[in-house]
Design an enzyme around this catalytic site. Structure first.
Site, short mmCIF file in Angstrom:
data_model
loop_
_atom_site.label_atom_id
_atom_site.label_comp_id
_atom_site.label_asym_id
_atom_site.label_seq_id
_atom_site.Cartn_x
_atom_site.Cartn_y
_atom_site.Cartn_z
N GLY A 26 37.39 23.71 -7.11
CA GLY A 26 36.02 23.79 -7.63
C GLY A 26 35.54 25.20 -7.93
O GLY A 26 36.28 26.04 -8.44
N LEU A 27 34.28 25.44 -7.57
CA LEU A 27 33.68 26.74 -7.89
C LEU A 27 34.34 27.88 -7.12
O LEU A 27 34.41 29.00 -7.61
CB LEU A 27 32.18 26.70 -7.59
CG LEU A 27 31.36 25.68 -8.40
CD1 LEU A 27 29.89 25.72 -8.00
CD2 LEU A 27 31.50 25.93 -9.89
N TYR A 58 17.71 24.33 -4.23
CA TYR A 58 16.91 23.55 -3.28
C TYR A 58 16.95 24.15 -1.86
O TYR A 58 16.39 23.58 -0.93
CB TYR A 58 17.23 22.05 -3.33
CG TYR A 58 18.62 21.61 -2.93
CD1 TYR A 58 19.05 21.68 -1.60
CD2 TYR A 58 19.48 21.05 -3.86
CE1 TYR A 58 20.31 21.24 -1.23
CE2 TYR A 58 20.74 20.59 -3.50
CZ TYR A 58 21.15 20.69 -2.18
OH TYR A 58 22.39 20.25 -1.81
N ARG A 114 34.27 25.65 10.51
CA ARG A 114 33.37 25.15 11.56
C ARG A 114 33.79 25.67 12.94
O ARG A 114 32.99 25.68 13.87
CB ARG A 114 33.40 23.61 11.60
CG ARG A 114 32.83 22.98 10.35
CD ARG A 114 32.99 21.50 10.36
NE ARG A 114 34.39 21.08 10.26
CZ ARG A 114 34.80 19.83 10.11
NH1 ARG A 114 33.91 18.85 10.05
NH2 ARG A 114 36.07 19.53 10.01
N PHE A 162 26.59 15.07 0.91
CA PHE A 162 26.62 13.67 0.44
C PHE A 162 25.19 13.19 0.28
O PHE A 162 24.26 13.79 0.84
CB PHE A 162 27.41 12.76 1.39
CG PHE A 162 26.95 12.80 2.83
CD1 PHE A 162 25.78 12.17 3.22
CD2 PHE A 162 27.69 13.46 3.79
CE1 PHE A 162 25.35 12.21 4.54
CE2 PHE A 162 27.28 13.50 5.12
CZ PHE A 162 26.10 12.86 5.49
#
Ligand code: COA
Length: 299
Positions: free
Chosen positions: A36-37, A164, A84, A114
Site C-alpha cells: 500500500g502507501l 479525521y 504492537r 475496519f
C-alpha cells in the site's frame, strides 16, 4: 441543478521530483512498508537515495516488497516486526543498527482499521486498532528517538494520520481515537525533542486508494461511485506518487524547519465536508450564481 462535470487539472507527476542523492546516507525505517502507501513511500525514499528498511508482520510480503524496491534500483532491506510489541520494536531497532549502522528517520505508517457501528464494537475490537496505530507508533517513535538521542544525531519522525484525526468520523471510532493520539504524540515530541534536533511531523492523507484500505473501508463499490468527484474539490482521488513526494520532502533536509506540523493532502476534501455551505459546490456554478443574485434584496 446539475452537478459540475469537470475541472481543469494537472496530472500528478509520476517521475521523481527530487535529486537522486537528497536522502543519500540516510537510513529510514518504514512501518507497514510491505504494501500500500507504505510501499509507495518507500519507493519514493529509495528514488531519493535513502537506505530504506521496511517492517511489518508478514515476512513473505516484506521480502517480496524489498525485492521489488531493489529491482527498481533502491537500497532496501526488510525486518519482520509487530509494532504492537515493544520488545519486538527494540529488536527491530537493534537489528537495523547492526545491519545498517544507524537509523536517521522513521515513518509510522502501519495501521489497522475496519468499519463498525460504535454500539457493536467489542473491547477487543477497539484494542486491535488502537494497539497497532497508537501503541505501535509510540513504541517505534520512542525506540528510534532513544537511539537518535544516544547517538547525539538529528532525525526525523513522520506519522501517517488522516483528516479525521481532528474531525473524528462515524463508523471508525477506534481509528479516530488512535490517530488523534498520534497527532498529540507528534506535537508533544516536536517540542520535547526539538532540543535534540529530532523533527516530528505528520501527514494526513485523504482518499488514496489501496487494496488493503478499500477492502476494509468500502462495503459496496456503488457507495463510493462518484464520491471523489462530489466530495473532493480537486475532483479525484490521490495518486501514490503525490503522497510519496510529500513524505520525501518532510523526511529530508529540504524541510529542516518543519517541526510539529501535520500536512493535509486530500485535494481539499475535509474542508469541503466541514463548511456549512460547501455542499453547494456540487451544483452548476452559473445556475448557483443566478440563484444567489435573485436572493439579493431589491433596492
Ligand atoms: N468488526 C468488528 N470487530 C472486529 C472486526 C470487524 N470488522 N475485525 C476484528 N474485530 C475484532 C474482533 O472481534 C476481536 O475482538 P474480540 O476479541 O472482542 O472479539 C478483535 O477485533 C481482534 O480481532 P483479530 O481478528 O484477532 O484482530 P487482529 O489483531 O488479528 O487484526 C485488525 C487487527 C482487525 C485491525 C485487522 O484488520 C488487521 O490486522 N488489519 C491490518 C491492516 C489494515 O487494517 N489495513 C488497513 C489500514 S486502513
Amino acid at each position: 441543478m446539475t452537478t459540475v462535470a469537470s475541472r481543469p487539472s494537472r496530472s500528478p507527476r509520476q517521475a521523481p521530483v527530487f535529486s537522486k542523492d537528497l536522502l543519500e546516507g540516510q537510513v529510514i525505517l518504514v512501518t507497514g512498508g510491505g504494501s500500500g502507501l507504505g510501499l509507495s513511500m518507500s519507493e519514493g525514499l529509495c528514488q531519493a537515495g535513502a537506505q530504506v528498511v521496511i517492517c511489518g508482520r508478514s515476512p513473505e510480503r516484506l521480502g517480496q516488497a524489498a525485492e521489488k524496491l531493489r529491482s527498481l534500483g533502491g537500497k532496501a532491506g526488510a525486518i519482520p516486526c509487530d509494532v504492537r510489541d515493544a520488545e519486538q520494536v527494540a529488536q527491530l531497532v537493534a537489528k537495523t543498527v547492526e545491519s545498517y549502522g544507524k537509523i536517521d528517520g522513521l515513518i509510522n505508517n502501519a495501521a489497522g482499521n475496519f468499519l463498525c457501528a460504535a454500539e457493536d464494537l467489542s473491547v477487543g475490537g477497539f484494542d486491535a486498532v488502537v494497539k497497532i496505530v497508537l501503541y505501535g507508533s509510540v513504541n517505534t517513535t520512542l525506540a528510534v528517538g532513544r537511539h537518535l538521542i544516544a547517538r547525539g544525531a538529528p532525525g526525523s519522525v513522520l506519522s501517517i494520520l488522516t483528516p479525521y484525526a481532528w474531525t473524528g468520523s462515524a463508523f471508525v471510532l477506534p481509528s479516530s481515537c488512535a490517530k488523534a493520539g498520534v497527532l498529540a504524540m507528534t506535537r508533544s515530541l516536536a517540542v520535547e525533542w526539538g532540543i535534540y534536533g529530532i523533527r516530528c511531523n505528520a501527514i494526513a492523507p485523504g482518499p488514496f486508494p489501496t487494496e488493503g484500505a478499500w477492502s476494509r473501508l468500502v462495503p459496496d463499490a456503488a457507495m463510493i461511485e462518484g464520491l471523489a468527484e462530489q466530495r473532493v474539490p480537486m475532483g479525484r482521488v490521490g495518486a501514490h506518487s503525490e503522497l510519496a513526494n510529500l513524505a520525501v520532502f518532510l523526511m529530508s533536509d529540504a524541510s529542516p524547519y518543519q517541526n510539529g506540523d501535520c500536512v493535509t493532502i486530500d485535494g481539499g476534501s475535509w474542508l469541503s465536508g466541514a463548511g456549512e455551505f460547501s455542499e453547494y459546490t456540487r451544483y452548476d456554478r452559473e445556475r448557483l450564481k443566478t440563484l444567489f443574485k435573485a436572493m439579493r434584496p431589491k433596492k
